[in-house]
Motif scaffolding. Structure first.
Motif, short mmCIF file in Angstrom:
data_model
loop_
_atom_site.label_atom_id
_atom_site.label_comp_id
_atom_site.label_asym_id
_atom_site.label_seq_id
_atom_site.Cartn_x
_atom_site.Cartn_y
_atom_site.Cartn_z
N ASP A 132 25.57 36.86 37.99
CA ASP A 132 24.71 37.27 39.10
C ASP A 132 24.75 38.79 39.18
OD1 ASP A 132 23.43 37.83 41.51
OD2 ASP A 132 24.35 36.14 42.55
N VAL A 133 23.61 39.43 38.95
CA VAL A 133 23.53 40.89 38.95
C VAL A 133 22.97 41.44 40.26
CG1 VAL A 133 23.33 41.00 36.43
CG2 VAL A 133 21.24 40.91 37.82
N THR A 134 22.86 40.58 41.28
CA THR A 134 22.23 40.97 42.54
C THR A 134 22.77 42.28 43.10
OG1 THR A 134 21.76 38.66 43.07
CG2 THR A 134 21.70 40.23 44.90
N ASN A 135 24.05 42.40 43.22
CA ASN A 135 24.64 43.63 43.80
C ASN A 135 25.57 44.32 42.82
OD1 ASN A 135 23.43 43.53 46.45
ND2 ASN A 135 24.69 41.72 46.79
N ARG A 136 25.21 44.28 41.53
CA ARG A 136 26.05 44.87 40.49
C ARG A 136 25.35 46.02 39.80
NH1 ARG A 136 28.66 39.70 38.37
NH2 ARG A 136 30.59 40.00 39.42
N ALA A 137 26.09 47.08 39.58
CA ALA A 137 25.59 48.18 38.76
C ALA A 137 25.62 47.73 37.30
CB ALA A 137 26.46 49.42 38.95
N THR A 141 28.33 45.13 35.23
CA THR A 141 27.94 43.96 34.44
C THR A 141 28.43 44.12 33.01
OG1 THR A 141 26.00 43.68 35.86
CG2 THR A 141 26.02 42.47 33.77
N ALA A 142 28.24 45.31 32.46
CA ALA A 142 28.68 45.58 31.09
C ALA A 142 30.19 45.38 30.96
CB ALA A 142 28.29 46.99 30.67
N ASN A 143 30.95 45.91 31.90
CA ASN A 143 32.41 45.77 31.85
C ASN A 143 32.84 44.32 31.97
OD1 ASN A 143 32.92 48.49 31.41
ND2 ASN A 143 33.03 48.95 33.59
N LEU A 144 32.13 43.56 32.77
CA LEU A 144 32.42 42.12 32.90
C LEU A 144 32.19 41.42 31.55
CD1 LEU A 144 33.16 39.74 34.73
CD2 LEU A 144 30.73 39.56 35.29
N ILE A 145 31.08 41.72 30.92
CA ILE A 145 30.78 41.12 29.60
C ILE A 145 31.80 41.57 28.56
CG2 ILE A 145 29.12 41.17 27.68
CD1 ILE A 145 26.89 41.21 29.85
#
Length: 150
Positions: A132-137, A141-145
């Motif tokens: 969920d990228v709703t409130n993510r920079a 998101t890249a760091n999560l991946i």
């Protein structure tokens, strides 16, 4: 539909592959799947700067995804989703920025729900993780991946 494969090169160029080269999906280190305005392109570029080959696969209900998408290892595929309300706001702003009316079908909440339902069907078939990228920079998101790839 355009499939984009991007990899950081010493020449600082990003490579693009069109649908004529969908095999790029299978060659990618990471495959991003999502509907319009879910940060696929900036995320692809960010990850490409980390020397990764990234396939960017846009989804629309009227066009079947390439069959290669269903052959990808689900562990390297990530679906990007956003709340319908946030997406509605983003799309309206995008239309206004382009000098268009913000009541186009593209920004209507019913259309957004239809696109998200199609997205959910596709990622369910792939079996990939959904973020969920709703409130993510983009960087978050890249760091999560990147943390999930280790």
């Amino acid at each position: 539909m355009m499939i984009t494969l991007k990899k950081w090169k010493p020449s600082n160029l990003l490579l693009n592959m069109t649908m004529d080269g969908t095999r790029g999906i299978l060659m990618a280190d990471i495959v991003l799947v999502g509907i319009s305005r879910t940060s696929k392109t900036p995320l692809s570029q960010y990850l490409a700067h980390k020397r990764l080959k990234v396939a960017n696969v846009p989804l629309v209900p009227e066009v079947d995804p390439p069959e290669e998408l269903y052959k990808v290892d689900p562990a390297k595929c990530y679906g990007l989703v956003i709340s319908p309300e946030k997406l509605n706001s983003i799309r309206k702003e995008r239309l206004i920025a382009l000098g268009l009316s913000d009541d186009a079908n593209y920004a209507k909440i019913n259309r957004i729900h239809e696109e998200i339902a199609h997205f959910e069907k596709v990622v369910s078939r792939i079996g990939c993780e959904v973020i969920d990228v709703t409130n993510r920079a983009v960087e978050e998101t890249a760091n999560l991946i990147l943390s999930k790839r280790k």
